[in-house]
Design a protein around this motif. Structure first.
Motif, PDB file in Angstrom:
ATOM      1  N   ARG A  12       6.613  36.994  39.044  1.00 12.29           N
ATOM      2  CA  ARG A  12       6.347  38.411  38.781  1.00 12.29           C
ATOM      3  C   ARG A  12       4.867  38.633  38.519  1.00 12.29           C
ATOM      4  NH1 ARG A  12      10.664  40.982  35.156  1.00 12.29           N
ATOM      5  NH2 ARG A  12      11.576  41.391  37.204  1.00 12.29           N
ATOM      6  N   MET A  13       4.247  37.702  37.805  1.00 10.70           N
ATOM      7  CA  MET A  13       2.811  37.809  37.544  1.00 10.70           C
ATOM      8  C   MET A  13       2.009  37.804  38.832  1.00 10.70           C
ATOM      9  SD  MET A  13       2.601  35.164  34.320  1.00 10.70           S
ATOM     10  CE  MET A  13       3.680  35.368  32.882  1.00 10.70           C
ATOM     11  N   ALA A  14       2.503  37.076  39.828  1.00  7.41           N
ATOM     12  CA  ALA A  14       1.800  36.981  41.113  1.00  7.41           C
ATOM     13  C   ALA A  14       2.146  38.127  42.052  1.00  7.41           C
ATOM     14  CB  ALA A  14       2.144  35.648  41.784  1.00  7.41           C
ATOM     15  N   ASP A  15       3.090  38.969  41.651  1.00  2.00           N
ATOM     16  CA  ASP A  15       3.612  40.003  42.544  1.00  2.00           C
ATOM     17  C   ASP A  15       3.252  41.393  42.044  1.00  2.00           C
ATOM     18  OD1 ASP A  15       4.958  40.670  44.852  1.00  2.00           O
ATOM     19  OD2 ASP A  15       6.927  40.719  43.914  1.00  2.00           O
ATOM     20  N   VAL A  16       2.069  41.513  41.450  1.00  5.55           N
ATOM     21  CA  VAL A  16       1.712  42.744  40.764  1.00  5.55           C
ATOM     22  C   VAL A  16       1.679  43.951  41.702  1.00  5.55           C
ATOM     23  CG1 VAL A  16      -0.772  42.331  41.018  1.00  5.55           C
ATOM     24  CG2 VAL A  16       0.062  43.793  39.163  1.00  5.55           C
ATOM     25  N   ASP A  17       1.273  43.785  42.938  1.00  5.31           N
ATOM     26  CA  ASP A  17       1.157  44.937  43.835  1.00  5.31           C
ATOM     27  C   ASP A  17       2.505  45.580  44.133  1.00  5.31           C
ATOM     28  OD1 ASP A  17      -1.605  45.005  44.090  1.00  5.31           O
ATOM     29  OD2 ASP A  17      -1.600  43.484  45.664  1.00  5.31           O
ATOM     30  N   SER A  18       3.540  44.752  44.250  1.00 12.61           N
ATOM     31  CA  SER A  18       4.845  45.324  44.598  1.00 12.61           C
ATOM     32  C   SER A  18       5.690  45.641  43.371  1.00 12.61           C
ATOM     33  CB  SER A  18       5.623  44.355  45.500  1.00 12.61           C
ATOM     34  OG  SER A  18       5.859  43.129  44.831  1.00 12.61           O
ATOM     35  N   GLU A  19       5.387  45.007  42.235  1.00 11.52           N
ATOM     36  CA  GLU A  19       6.257  45.154  41.078  1.00 11.52           C
ATOM     37  C   GLU A  19       5.761  46.166  40.053  1.00 11.52           C
ATOM     38  OE1 GLU A  19       9.192  43.778  40.190  1.00 11.52           O
ATOM     39  OE2 GLU A  19       9.404  42.842  42.133  1.00 11.52           O
ATOM     40  N   TRP A  46       3.555  49.265  37.976  1.00  6.38           N
ATOM     41  CA  TRP A  46       3.212  50.664  38.174  1.00  6.38           C
ATOM     42  C   TRP A  46       1.945  50.730  39.023  1.00  6.38           C
ATOM     43  CZ3 TRP A  46       3.519  49.756  32.504  1.00  6.38           C
ATOM     44  CH2 TRP A  46       4.821  49.926  32.027  1.00  6.38           C
ATOM     45  N   GLY A  47       1.855  51.754  39.815  1.00  3.99           N
ATOM     46  CA  GLY A  47       0.732  51.853  40.729  1.00  3.99           C
ATOM     47  C   GLY A  47      -0.619  51.807  40.054  1.00  3.99           C
ATOM     48  N   SER A  48      -0.739  52.436  38.873  1.00  5.27           N
ATOM     49  CA  SER A  48      -2.035  52.504  38.213  1.00  5.27           C
ATOM     50  C   SER A  48      -2.522  51.139  37.770  1.00  5.27           C
ATOM     51  CB  SER A  48      -1.969  53.438  37.003  1.00  5.27           C
ATOM     52  OG  SER A  48      -1.035  52.959  36.061  1.00  5.27           O
ATOM     53  N   ILE A  49      -1.603  50.221  37.468  1.00  2.00           N
ATOM     54  CA  ILE A  49      -2.003  48.886  37.007  1.00  2.00           C
ATOM     55  C   ILE A  49      -2.560  48.077  38.167  1.00  2.00           C
ATOM     56  CG2 ILE A  49      -1.157  46.706  36.066  1.00  2.00           C
ATOM     57  CD1 ILE A  49       0.724  48.238  34.337  1.00  2.00           C
ATOM     58  N   SER A  50      -1.881  48.108  39.295  1.00  2.00           N
ATOM     59  CA  SER A  50      -2.387  47.361  40.439  1.00  2.00           C
ATOM     60  C   SER A  50      -3.599  48.055  41.061  1.00  2.00           C
ATOM     61  CB  SER A  50      -1.292  47.188  41.498  1.00  2.00           C
ATOM     62  OG  SER A  50      -0.778  48.434  41.912  1.00  2.00           O
ATOM     63  N   ARG A  51      -3.631  49.385  40.976  1.00  7.36           N
ATOM     64  CA  ARG A  51      -4.713  50.137  41.613  1.00  7.36           C
ATOM     65  C   ARG A  51      -6.052  49.858  40.958  1.00  7.36           C
ATOM     66  NH1 ARG A  51      -2.253  54.650  41.677  1.00  7.36           N
ATOM     67  NH2 ARG A  51      -3.134  55.551  39.771  1.00  7.36           N
ATOM     68  N   VAL A  52      -6.074  49.658  39.629  1.00  8.48           N
ATOM     69  CA  VAL A  52      -7.348  49.445  38.954  1.00  8.48           C
ATOM     70  C   VAL A  52      -8.024  48.168  39.440  1.00  8.48           C
ATOM     71  CG1 VAL A  52      -6.443  48.169  36.952  1.00  8.48           C
ATOM     72  CG2 VAL A  52      -8.496  49.571  36.701  1.00  8.48           C
ATOM     73  N   ALA A  53      -7.231  47.157  39.811  1.00  7.24           N
ATOM     74  CA  ALA A  53      -7.823  45.910  40.304  1.00  7.24           C
ATOM     75  C   ALA A  53      -8.447  46.098  41.679  1.00  7.24           C
ATOM     76  CB  ALA A  53      -6.764  44.818  40.356  1.00  7.24           C
ATOM     77  N   GLU A 113      -9.163  53.748  31.288  1.00  7.62           N
ATOM     78  CA  GLU A 113      -9.334  52.693  32.294  1.00  7.62           C
ATOM     79  C   GLU A 113      -9.379  51.297  31.682  1.00  7.62           C
ATOM     80  OE1 GLU A 113      -9.561  53.172  36.012  1.00  7.62           O
ATOM     81  OE2 GLU A 113      -8.318  54.601  34.919  1.00  7.62           O
ATOM     82  N   GLY A 114      -9.949  51.180  30.469  1.00  8.23           N
ATOM     83  CA  GLY A 114      -9.947  49.876  29.816  1.00  8.23           C
ATOM     84  C   GLY A 114      -8.548  49.390  29.514  1.00  8.23           C
ATOM     85  N   LYS A 115      -7.672  50.297  29.081  1.00  9.56           N
ATOM     86  CA  LYS A 115      -6.273  49.946  28.823  1.00  9.56           C
ATOM     87  C   LYS A 115      -5.586  49.532  30.120  1.00  9.56           C
ATOM     88  CE  LYS A 115      -2.112  50.002  26.837  1.00  9.56           C
ATOM     89  NZ  LYS A 115      -1.636  48.888  25.984  1.00  9.56           N
ATOM     90  N   ARG A 116      -5.880  50.232  31.202  1.00  5.64           N
ATOM     91  CA  ARG A 116      -5.270  49.874  32.484  1.00  5.64           C
ATOM     92  C   ARG A 116      -5.727  48.484  32.923  1.00  5.64           C
ATOM     93  NH1 ARG A 116      -3.011  54.682  34.267  1.00  5.64           N
ATOM     94  NH2 ARG A 116      -4.118  56.527  33.549  1.00  5.64           N
ATOM     95  N   ALA A 117      -6.991  48.193  32.714  1.00  5.16           N
ATOM     96  CA  ALA A 117      -7.496  46.865  33.072  1.00  5.16           C
ATOM     97  C   ALA A 117      -6.811  45.786  32.236  1.00  5.16           C
ATOM     98  CB  ALA A 117      -9.009  46.814  32.880  1.00  5.16           C
TER      99      ALA A 117
END
Length: 410
Positions: A115-122, A124-131, A173-177
């Protein structure tokens, strides 16, 4: 000679399935003595996880399932193994996204690396989007944690954006990161103080003997998570099993089929269930369950509402996010388990300033003996009030069980 195994059924009565489920979840007569730290840890290991939730109108969600099964206990013992509060830590649990935000045994860490490696599909969009959109912010945040951790989200110094009405999490944004780093396993929850998460590097939180364990394949990890769910549920449908650790549905179907083919799950029919069910072969099959417990809305016995309805004929919806005029039962409503049935529900609030447990509504299920339920519920309310260091139980007039409950209380 090999031991003779009791023949397992191909069909279960609904009552039999209910008893199996309750026993698998750790319900029955509570111990006569307050549980030790080890007993609390064993319970969490058996359940697989405790769900976390921020609502504190009654008591934090993760504390209640232990009380429901083991009775009054020292909450600082759970804090100690979870890394909560400011006291001594004897870390046996970690925090991660399992069934929502959860506390789970340390040894499950390798099983969630897929799951840790599958962040883009698993995620919320905002968490993967910030990266993707601000990789430099993620790198700077990780460096900050490494240098200053453990830190709070506000320590990132990021500026909160404008609040959006109706949006549950108005994260800066810091929280999202930080959440991206947490989801991907690069940082971990070091502590929670007043329920606020403190982040540190995974190397400083996860013991080396856990971090150095081999990473199983996605399929192997999910099979083991499904085994844990099957053991904790006793008898379950495939959606029940998949929901326990929130596996993607396609993966859940595949893992259940694989365990069925391997003989690790036994296919059964349950009276009244439209879907196929699967029995954990070593599940206890008691003749009777003598339970009495108030259940958090986030208790693993009832958190998957379709299963609650199938098992108990009890339709339950949490109304926290329902506008007050549209609520049927109340803001924070706990089902009441008596014997093998869910017989009532109560809307509870801890008024800590007054030292009172407020019963803002009490409702009986159809067909139950109101006086009997009221007597048993009054005992349970007194017990939980004492555990929470509240001196009285105050019953409002709302609900058909309110009058007999008030009468049963001194």
């Amino acid at each position: 000679m090999s031991p003779v195994r009791t023949r397992l059924p191909s069909r279960l009565s609904l009552a039999g399935a209910r008893r199996i489920a309750l026993a698998a979840q750790g319900f029955g007569r509570r111990p006569s003595r307050p549980p030790s730290l080890n007993r609390i840890a064993q319970l969490v290991e058996g359940l697989g996880l405790l769900q976390l939730d921020s609502v504190n109108v009654f008591v934090r969600a993760h504390y209640m399932p232990v009380f429901s099964r083991l009775g009054p206990y020292d909450r600082t013992r759970l804090d100690r193994i979870a890394g909560h509060g400011t006291g001594r830590i004897d870390r046996r649990l970690l925090e991660y996204w399992a069934h929502e935000a959860s506390l789970l045994p340390l040894q499950l860490h390798p099983l969630l690396r897929w799951r840790m490696a599958d962040v883009d599909s698993e995620a919320w969009g905002s968490i993967s989007r910030v990266a993707h959109e601000r990789p430099e912010l993620v790198a700077e945040t990780l460096a900050l944690v490494a240098e200053q951790g453990p830190i709070r989200a506000r320590d990132t110094g990021a500026v909160r954006g404008p609040l959006r009405p109706g949006h549950m999490w108005n994260w800066h944004e810091g929280k999202r990161a930080l959440e991206h780093l947490f989801y991907t396993g690069q940082v971990a929850a070091s502590r929670r103080v007043n329920f606020e998460r403190l982040y540190d590097t995974a190397e400083r939180v996860i013991p080396p003997e856990i971090r150095e364990r081999p990473t199983p394949s996605r399929e192997d990890a999910q099979r083991e998570l499904t085994r844990i769910a099957a053991r904790a549920l006793g008898v379950a449908t495939e959606p029940d099993l998949g929901d326990y650790f929130r596996l993607p549905r396609r993966d859940s179907k595949a893992r259940v089929e694989e365990l069925l083919d391997a003989g690790e799950l036994i296919g059964v029919e349950v009276e009244g269930w439209a879907s196929p069910a699967y029995l954990w072969p070593d599940a206890r099959r008691p003749r009777r369950i003598a339970a009495r417990a108030l259940l958090s809305p986030f208790d693993s016995l009832i958190w998957f509402r379709p299963r609650t309805e199938r098992l108990f004929g009890f339709r339950y919806r949490i109304e926290i996010y329902t506008p007050a005029p549209k609520r049927i039962y109340g803001y924070y409503v706990l089902p009441f388990l008596l014997g093998e049935a869910l017989v009532a529900r109560v809307d509870l609030k801890s008024d800590r300033a007054r030292g009172a447990l407020l019963v803002q509504g009490a409702f009986a299920e159809p067909g139950v003996d109101h006086d009997l339920v009221a007597r048993e519920l009054s005992e349970e309310l007194r017990l939980v009030a004492g555990w929470l260091e509240l001196q009285s139980v105050v019953v409002a007039r709302r609900g058909d069980l309110a009058r007999p409950l008030a009468k049963a209380l001194p």
